[in-house]
Design a protein around this motif. Sequence first.
Motif, PDB file in Angstrom:
ATOM      1  N   GLY A  46       3.703  12.673  -9.229  1.00  8.48           N
ATOM      2  CA  GLY A  46       3.238  14.050  -9.136  1.00  8.48           C
ATOM      3  C   GLY A  46       2.265  14.299  -8.015  1.00  8.48           C
ATOM      4  N   GLY A  47       1.798  13.264  -7.323  1.00  9.45           N
ATOM      5  CA  GLY A  47       0.963  13.477  -6.160  1.00  9.45           C
ATOM      6  C   GLY A  47      -0.468  13.812  -6.490  1.00  9.45           C
ATOM      7  N   GLY A  86       0.828  -1.207   0.000  1.00  9.90           N
ATOM      8  CA  GLY A  86       0.000   0.000   0.000  1.00  9.90           C
ATOM      9  C   GLY A  86       0.854   1.245   0.000  1.00  9.90           C
ATOM     10  N   ALA A  87       1.911   1.222   0.810  1.00  9.23           N
ATOM     11  CA  ALA A  87       2.806   2.377   0.859  1.00  9.23           C
ATOM     12  C   ALA A  87       3.455   2.593  -0.499  1.00  9.23           C
ATOM     13  CB  ALA A  87       3.866   2.164   1.935  1.00  9.23           C
ATOM     14  N   ALA A  88       3.798   1.489  -1.174  1.00 12.64           N
ATOM     15  CA  ALA A  88       4.424   1.627  -2.489  1.00 12.64           C
ATOM     16  C   ALA A  88       3.469   2.301  -3.467  1.00 12.64           C
ATOM     17  CB  ALA A  88       4.840   0.256  -3.014  1.00 12.64           C
ATOM     18  N   LEU A  93       3.491   5.884  -2.727  1.00 13.90           N
ATOM     19  CA  LEU A  93       4.729   6.524  -3.155  1.00 13.90           C
ATOM     20  C   LEU A  93       4.763   6.684  -4.668  1.00 13.90           C
ATOM     21  CD1 LEU A  93       7.416   4.929  -0.839  1.00 13.90           C
ATOM     22  CD2 LEU A  93       6.540   7.243  -0.820  1.00 13.90           C
ATOM     23  N   ILE A  94       4.261   5.686  -5.382  1.00 19.84           N
ATOM     24  CA  ILE A  94       4.209   5.812  -6.844  1.00 19.84           C
ATOM     25  C   ILE A  94       3.379   7.029  -7.212  1.00 19.84           C
ATOM     26  CG2 ILE A  94       3.273   4.773  -8.937  1.00 19.84           C
ATOM     27  CD1 ILE A  94       4.026   2.054  -7.735  1.00 19.84           C
ATOM     28  N   VAL A 122      -4.929   9.730  -8.617  1.00 20.75           N
ATOM     29  CA  VAL A 122      -5.856   9.520  -7.504  1.00 20.75           C
ATOM     30  C   VAL A 122      -6.147   8.032  -7.356  1.00 20.75           C
ATOM     31  CG1 VAL A 122      -8.153  10.014  -6.631  1.00 20.75           C
ATOM     32  CG2 VAL A 122      -6.847  11.801  -7.723  1.00 20.75           C
ATOM     33  N   VAL A 123      -6.250   7.340  -8.490  1.00 18.50           N
ATOM     34  CA  VAL A 123      -6.502   5.905  -8.428  1.00 18.50           C
ATOM     35  C   VAL A 123      -5.382   5.190  -7.687  1.00 18.50           C
ATOM     36  CG1 VAL A 123      -6.647   3.826  -9.821  1.00 18.50           C
ATOM     37  CG2 VAL A 123      -7.990   5.816 -10.438  1.00 18.50           C
TER      38      VAL A 123
END
Lengths: 154, 234, 582
Positions: free
Chosen positions: C155-156, C144-146, C149-150, C178-179
């Motif tokens: 670009g967040g 989930g963290a990955a 981070l992706i 967002v996905v």
Amino acid sequence: MSAHDTQHGGADDHGSHGHHVVSWQFLFGILVLLLILTGLTVYTALEVYLGDTGNLLLALFIASFKAALVVGFFMHLHWDNKFNAVALLFCLLAGVTFIGFTAIDIGSRHMVDPKRAEMMTPEVVKQARERAIAEGRLEPDNDDSANQNESPPE
Amino acid sequence: MSSNTPQSGEGFAPAVDPSLPPWQRHKHQPHWRNNDDEYQGAKLGMWLFLTTELLLFSGMFCAYTIFRMLHSEDFERASHKYLDWEIGAINTVVLLISSFTVALAIRNAQMNQQRALKINLFITILCGLFFLFAKIFYEYIPKIQEGKVPGANFSYAGAESAYDPLFMSIYWVSTAIHGSHVVIGVGLLAWCLWVASKRRYGPTHYTSLENVGLFWHLVDLIWIFLFPLLYLVG
Amino acid sequence: MSASTHDDHHDVSYLHPKGGFFATVWDWMTTIDHKKIGVMYLFATLFAFFLGGVFALLVRMELFSPTKTIIDAVTEETVVTGQIFSPDTYNRLFTLHGAIMVFLFIIPAIPAAMGNFFLPLMLGAKDVAFPRLNLMSWYIYVTGAAFSLISILLGGVDTGWTFYTPYSIQGDEEHWRVVFMTTGVFILGFSSILTGMNFIVTVHKLRAPGMGWFDMPLFIWAIYATSIIQVLATPVLGVTVLLLTVERLFKVGIFDPALGGDPVLYQHFFWFYSHPAVYIMILPGMGIMSELIGVHARKKIFGYRAVAFSSLGIAAISFIVWGHHMFTAQGELASAIFSFLTFLVAIPSAIKVFNWVATLYKGSIALNTPMCYALGFLFTFSIGGLTGIFLGSLPTDLHLHDTYFIVAHFHYVMMGGTAIAFMGGLHHWWPKMFGKMYSERWALVGFALVFIGFNVTFFSQFLMGADGMPRRYATYVDEFMPFHRASTIGSWILALGFFVHLFVFVHSLIAGRKAPPNPWGGLTLEWTTDSPPIEHNFHHEPLVQHGPYDFDDVVPPHCDPADYPLPEPIESDSLKPGRTMH
């Protein structure tokens, strides 16, 4: 019907728990009851008119009864460790809270300002749709050129 | 609940006798005190997992409740217009029968009826596959072909109100989440059948079978509610 | 280790390397030992804390002056914000700060890191109930963290950490980011659920012989209450972000007004999880508080049962107050009901605070780092909790809604509550976890910097919030500049404090002196084993014969009784001043 497994040394001080054998006749009886209730659901929903909400509530009532049969006997909860039932109870409570409070909000919006109850009227949807198309979020389709409330010819 | 009486902590079977049938050779993991605690713990864990599953679906039921409150007539009409209650009813019956057979399978394990255990599991898997078959070939594919798909992609020409796509959204998302649980359930049952074929389930050890059974009953439970709400009273 | 009576290889420290470097790494990656998993969670969450902290500093930096400060310069150069170059950069920064801190740090930090390490130890168990599931939940967390981070590297997202629907379904060219983020949150939710399930079963089934429900340390009660919330609330987050994801991918329209959906419904969905999640964050902190206060004041917790039940009370109430996040969005009746229910939260929270204060009375207070953090918690959490009462009342909230007052309030609860308790707990248990003592003096310096920096940063936000400074804006009118300047300078002090702590911990690992099994004289079971604990936790299955805080009656095991004299009996009619030691 009950056949307690006492092979595990010293472990049998829990009262009744999962090693509970149910006769197949009993399980079959539950299945027959469930099938009858399914038939009853279909019959009452299609043939008996109790009003919009009436039919919904009746269907939900029958479904809850069926669910109770499945949970209690197929899933052995009736004979099981009581904490499992408590967990299920709290889960249902949380679910009812979730749906209930949300419904209170949606159902009470008209009480102070009637405008707020108009939230999702076709008019509002239409405006939002036009804006979304203008922003390029949605593809316009043939519905948008015609009046949405008229059913297109088929 | 938990047994607090001091125990040796070394389990009940000091050595595993290879002449025993496989299901009697099961030895609990070292952090459990005995096999029964392990069984009870696993089942409690499964029930907790089932509560999370129910609450996952509660989101769909909540969305359904809200939109049905707002557009009750549209939903009721759309329910009869878009969904065929007969397929729903057949699938309900199939799932109920599969629930019965999986309950029987657990009984077979408890009674050490190895052959009947495998047969019942097999019937359960067949029921699950039938459910998926009916769902995909008699509901999903025709609906996609007719454009009765959720939200913005809805293109069915016979729509009567702006909320028809919304009803279809609720229908698709709920049944898709439910369907994915059926797929997972069938996979788990197939794994159980494989374990059963190794004779690893028996009167003293059938933990994973019981838990997979509980999961399968949950799939049935959800459908018991989805069927009338979506197909009958909309 | 060496004092062990067995020569079984399981009696070595859990940190003892297994062969060469790669063998050790492989051992850690495939371990089902709850202690190693706890340590892996600790480092993962601390990394998330660092990352979220960097975003926080960038946000504060931008707010240093009323106009654009750094955003334009930053976007072209730093790798953090990648190729983004738009006025939305500030929105991305605070979104990432919020999302990382909430989903990757605060929610897993205490339950998953410290809970994993200490719950079985405190219960006297060899492991959690489902060790393999535990490892799986760590990998799920990392996955989930990955995903998050992706999403950041691409670009967040700029929706705010709440992913409110009008924002999160706008702007098509960005929808796949967002996905990624929502998928990440969905996966993280699984990890949280599995951890919660694991802990509930462990508490029910694996308590040591002799440990009844009311012999459990209060940390366990808090973690247990947290786990209940995790199990019952997180699935709703799962279905929420799942619906949001299919909304983005297939435009199903359940939350989209253009398709007949209701965006406010999203808020109900989201807060049904995310309000209880606030208690997932604070309850474990409260559990740590009970341990810190009990052990470092060497006094039996005042009102043990009240504190234990107030944890469950908070868990129960947490499910019926989510509407107070939506006072301006939902109907008036629902707002009134939720406002009333919100006040109920104050009762169990106040029970805890008063009982801690009552415990301190006449205790032998050791003013070491863990105790200082505990006292700091009492101060900051009281401010955070009491301002929550302001926000729970409808008329006040309409004025303060979406201002910096809210920002200050929840930072006082989350940072001033959870993060401070986390730091206190980390110092309290550090010797047990790694077998090394740390420099008390420098840790106290770190505490002072963190405490001062924190209050400077966030108290000024109360003031400007009450004056009407809205949240989530990169620029502001000049009148607010002194407050913002103070806040930004405070954030630097805060960051400095955390770097001092980082230095203290690294120094301790490298050059710290070996920790005794029981450096503080605690009575709970984790102090009865070696520091660091042996692989199977205890040499013999422990038998619980006294309560967790019976400091009046019991000499703590594994510590020199001369260091911890039994208190002299106090005559009921003579009031002696509280004794202090060390």
